[in-house]
Scaffold this motif. Structure first.
Motif, PDB file in Angstrom:
ATOM      1  N   ALA A 170      46.530-100.806  52.701  1.00 44.52           N
ATOM      2  CA  ALA A 170      46.977 -99.812  53.688  1.00 44.52           C
ATOM      3  C   ALA A 170      48.180 -99.009  53.173  1.00 44.52           C
ATOM      4  CB  ALA A 170      47.321-100.506  55.002  1.00 44.52           C
ATOM      5  N   ASP A 171      48.489 -99.116  51.864  1.00 44.50           N
ATOM      6  CA  ASP A 171      49.622 -98.415  51.233  1.00 44.50           C
ATOM      7  C   ASP A 171      50.972 -98.805  51.828  1.00 44.50           C
ATOM      8  OD1 ASP A 171      48.192 -97.053  49.288  1.00 44.50           O
ATOM      9  OD2 ASP A 171      47.797 -95.336  50.604  1.00 44.50           O
ATOM     10  N   LEU A 172      51.090-100.040  52.295  1.00 42.54           N
ATOM     11  CA  LEU A 172      52.345-100.492  52.885  1.00 42.54           C
ATOM     12  C   LEU A 172      53.188-101.315  51.912  1.00 42.54           C
ATOM     13  CD1 LEU A 172      50.949-101.417  56.398  1.00 42.54           C
ATOM     14  CD2 LEU A 172      52.406 -99.471  55.819  1.00 42.54           C
ATOM     15  N   ALA A 173      52.638-101.639  50.737  1.00 49.61           N
ATOM     16  CA  ALA A 173      53.378-102.439  49.757  1.00 49.61           C
ATOM     17  C   ALA A 173      53.960-101.594  48.638  1.00 49.61           C
ATOM     18  CB  ALA A 173      52.457-103.504  49.162  1.00 49.61           C
ATOM     19  N   CYS A 174      53.605-100.330  48.602  1.00 52.47           N
ATOM     20  CA  CYS A 174      54.014 -99.442  47.512  1.00 52.47           C
ATOM     21  C   CYS A 174      55.473 -98.999  47.670  1.00 52.47           C
ATOM     22  CB  CYS A 174      53.102 -98.218  47.503  1.00 52.47           C
ATOM     23  SG  CYS A 174      53.459 -97.064  46.188  1.00 52.47           S
ATOM     24  N   GLU A 175      56.223 -99.141  46.591  1.00 50.96           N
ATOM     25  CA  GLU A 175      57.613 -98.687  46.574  1.00 50.96           C
ATOM     26  C   GLU A 175      57.642 -97.263  46.025  1.00 50.96           C
ATOM     27  OE1 GLU A 175      60.323-102.523  45.916  1.00 50.96           O
ATOM     28  OE2 GLU A 175      59.117-102.011  44.152  1.00 50.96           O
ATOM     29  N   GLU A 176      58.199 -96.351  46.809  1.00 51.53           N
ATOM     30  CA  GLU A 176      58.293 -94.960  46.383  1.00 51.53           C
ATOM     31  C   GLU A 176      59.474 -94.283  47.065  1.00 51.53           C
ATOM     32  OE1 GLU A 176      54.475 -93.438  47.511  1.00 51.53           O
ATOM     33  OE2 GLU A 176      54.908 -93.592  49.640  1.00 51.53           O
ATOM     34  N   ASN A 177      59.912 -93.176  46.488  1.00 53.73           N
ATOM     35  CA  ASN A 177      61.022 -92.391  47.039  1.00 53.73           C
ATOM     36  C   ASN A 177      62.283 -93.227  47.252  1.00 53.73           C
ATOM     37  OD1 ASN A 177      59.291 -90.124  47.166  1.00 53.73           O
ATOM     38  ND2 ASN A 177      58.521 -90.799  49.154  1.00 53.73           N
ATOM     39  N   GLY A 178      62.496 -94.208  46.395  1.00 57.68           N
ATOM     40  CA  GLY A 178      63.694 -95.038  46.494  1.00 57.68           C
ATOM     41  C   GLY A 178      63.621 -96.132  47.545  1.00 57.68           C
ATOM     42  N   ASN A 179      62.485 -96.252  48.234  1.00 57.52           N
ATOM     43  CA  ASN A 179      62.320 -97.303  49.247  1.00 57.52           C
ATOM     44  C   ASN A 179      61.826 -98.583  48.586  1.00 57.52           C
ATOM     45  OD1 ASN A 179      62.929 -95.431  51.229  1.00 57.52           O
ATOM     46  ND2 ASN A 179      60.801 -94.876  51.524  1.00 57.52           N
ATOM     47  N   TRP A 180      62.247 -99.717  49.119  1.00 58.33           N
ATOM     48  CA  TRP A 180      61.817-100.989  48.563  1.00 58.33           C
ATOM     49  C   TRP A 180      60.909-101.736  49.535  1.00 58.33           C
ATOM     50  CZ3 TRP A 180      63.490-104.706  51.851  1.00 58.33           C
ATOM     51  CH2 TRP A 180      64.720-104.519  52.505  1.00 58.33           C
ATOM     52  N   ARG A 181      60.112-102.641  48.959  1.00 68.07           N
ATOM     53  CA  ARG A 181      59.231-103.537  49.704  1.00 68.07           C
ATOM     54  C   ARG A 181      59.442-104.931  49.131  1.00 68.07           C
ATOM     55  NH1 ARG A 181      59.090 -99.149  51.571  1.00 68.07           N
ATOM     56  NH2 ARG A 181      57.292 -97.889  52.146  1.00 68.07           N
ATOM     57  N   ARG A 182      59.743-105.893  50.005  1.00 70.46           N
ATOM     58  CA  ARG A 182      59.930-107.270  49.575  1.00 70.46           C
ATOM     59  C   ARG A 182      59.056-108.185  50.427  1.00 70.46           C
ATOM     60  NH1 ARG A 182      61.610-104.583  46.223  1.00 70.46           N
ATOM     61  NH2 ARG A 182      63.628-104.586  45.200  1.00 70.46           N
ATOM     62  N   PHE A 183      58.576-109.251  49.803  1.00 71.77           N
ATOM     63  CA  PHE A 183      57.676-110.200  50.454  1.00 71.77           C
ATOM     64  C   PHE A 183      58.275-111.595  50.341  1.00 71.77           C
ATOM     65  CE2 PHE A 183      55.241-106.563  49.340  1.00 71.77           C
ATOM     66  CZ  PHE A 183      54.218-106.475  50.265  1.00 71.77           C
ATOM     67  N   ILE A 184      58.484-112.225  51.488  1.00 67.51           N
ATOM     68  CA  ILE A 184      58.996-113.596  51.515  1.00 67.51           C
ATOM     69  C   ILE A 184      57.854-114.503  51.960  1.00 67.51           C
ATOM     70  CG2 ILE A 184      60.625-115.200  52.589  1.00 67.51           C
ATOM     71  CD1 ILE A 184      62.542-112.854  52.962  1.00 67.51           C
ATOM     72  N   TYR A 185      57.600-115.541  51.167  1.00 64.53           N
ATOM     73  CA  TYR A 185      56.543-116.493  51.465  1.00 64.53           C
ATOM     74  C   TYR A 185      57.184-117.831  51.819  1.00 64.53           C
ATOM     75  CZ  TYR A 185      53.792-112.837  49.370  1.00 64.53           C
ATOM     76  OH  TYR A 185      53.224-111.612  49.088  1.00 64.53           O
ATOM     77  N   GLU A 186      56.997-118.221  53.065  1.00 63.57           N
ATOM     78  CA  GLU A 186      57.579-119.456  53.576  1.00 63.57           C
ATOM     79  C   GLU A 186      56.809-120.648  53.016  1.00 63.57           C
ATOM     80  OE1 GLU A 186      59.949-121.802  54.813  1.00 63.57           O
ATOM     81  OE2 GLU A 186      60.450-119.928  55.810  1.00 63.57           O
ATOM     82  N   LYS A 187      57.499-121.770  52.911  1.00 61.82           N
ATOM     83  CA  LYS A 187      56.867-122.973  52.376  1.00 61.82           C
ATOM     84  C   LYS A 187      55.789-123.503  53.311  1.00 61.82           C
ATOM     85  CE  LYS A 187      60.262-126.172  54.167  1.00 61.82           C
ATOM     86  NZ  LYS A 187      61.196-127.216  53.879  1.00 61.82           N
ATOM     87  N   PRO A 188      54.828-124.224  52.819  1.00 66.93           N
ATOM     88  CA  PRO A 188      54.632-124.551  51.409  1.00 66.93           C
ATOM     89  C   PRO A 188      53.945-123.400  50.682  1.00 66.93           C
ATOM     90  CG  PRO A 188      52.901-125.568  52.704  1.00 66.93           C
ATOM     91  CD  PRO A 188      53.829-124.886  53.682  1.00 66.93           C
ATOM     92  N   PHE A 189      54.301-123.211  49.434  1.00 67.97           N
ATOM     93  CA  PHE A 189      53.685-122.186  48.595  1.00 67.97           C
ATOM     94  C   PHE A 189      52.515-122.846  47.868  1.00 67.97           C
ATOM     95  CE2 PHE A 189      53.212-119.282  45.029  1.00 67.97           C
ATOM     96  CZ  PHE A 189      53.341-118.054  45.665  1.00 67.97           C
ATOM     97  N   GLY A 190      51.405-122.999  48.579  1.00 69.29           N
ATOM     98  CA  GLY A 190      50.243-123.727  48.065  1.00 69.29           C
ATOM     99  C   GLY A 190      50.325-125.196  48.458  1.00 69.29           C
ATOM    100  N   ARG A 191      49.266-125.943  48.132  1.00 68.03           N
ATOM    101  CA  ARG A 191      49.205-127.380  48.465  1.00 68.03           C
ATOM    102  C   ARG A 191      49.697-128.248  47.326  1.00 68.03           C
ATOM    103  NH1 ARG A 191      44.574-125.335  48.945  1.00 68.03           N
ATOM    104  NH2 ARG A 191      43.624-126.673  47.380  1.00 68.03           N
ATOM    105  N   ASP A 192      49.565-127.714  46.099  1.00 67.63           N
ATOM    106  CA  ASP A 192      49.927-128.451  44.896  1.00 67.63           C
ATOM    107  C   ASP A 192      50.165-127.429  43.788  1.00 67.63           C
ATOM    108  OD1 ASP A 192      47.368-127.577  44.155  1.00 67.63           O
ATOM    109  OD2 ASP A 192      46.450-129.522  44.557  1.00 67.63           O
TER     110      ASP A 192
END
Length: 193
Positions: free
Chosen positions: A147-169
């Motif tokens: 949906a073009d919501l992760a793209c960084e452009e025009n000096g804007n940033w996008r960050r993604f935080i993934y809460e634990k657990p990050f996978g099962r193993d």
């Protein structure tokens, strides 16, 4: 010899942004995440130009979500509650119910972000917080990118935080890393585990 550390009264405040919380009706969000945001604002680490959109599967309106948020903050924030600060959060918190696999949800997100950027002057910066099961991390991230919501452009940033657990193993964590790296850059990823 003791090393002297310079004291500073300058606070390193975060950039203006919209925080999007996937899994906003879950236990983690009400017990930990919102109280943490409250404390960050109380200590002046959050900017005034800040807003939150919560996403969850539970059907409710923004007003209903705000009432729950208010009640949860009073229950889980430690110490004395500042009612003005609670009001500040309520005024800039929104909710959207939906299925995380539905493409229409991400079109709605794009529309909401345009409106919220204007209202709260958040400058187009985005912080995506995944408080969902790890099996949803990659699919949600992929839908945001499509949906073009992760793209960084025009000096804007996008960050993604993934809460634990990050996978099962280890193996599932490696697979998840591989899937995410096909969609977003490593500099955009923050893993909590």
């Amino acid at each position: 010899m003791t090393k002297k550390v310079a004291k500073t009264s300058e606070i390193n405040q975060a950039d203006s942004c919209v925080m999007l919380i996937f899994g906003a009706t879950g236990d983690l969000t009400k017990r930990k995440l919102y109280p943490a945001l409250y404390n960050l604002k109380r200590e002046k680490y959050l900017p005034d130009d800040f807003a939150v959109i919560g996403f969850g599967r539970e059907a409710m309106t923004t007003d209903e979500f705000r009432k729950k948020l208010c009640s949860n903050m009073r229950e889980f924030v430690l110490g004395e509650i500042n009612e003005d600060l609670i009001d500040w959060f309520i005024d800039r918190t929104y909710y959207q119910a939906g299925d995380f696999g539905d493409n229409e949800l991400y079109d709605t997100i794009a529309e909401q972000l345009t409106s919220i950027d204007k209202k709260h002057k958040t400058l187009g910066n985005r912080l995506f917080y995944m408080a969902t099961p790890p099996t949803l991390f990659a699919p949600i991230t992929q839908k945001l990118a499509a949906a073009d919501l992760a793209c960084e452009e025009n000096g804007n940033w996008r960050r993604f935080i993934y809460e634990k657990p990050f996978g099962r193993d280890l193996e599932s964590a490696k697979r998840l890393n591989s899937e995410l790296s096909k969609t977003i850059g490593e500099h955009q990823i923050y893993r909590i585990d």
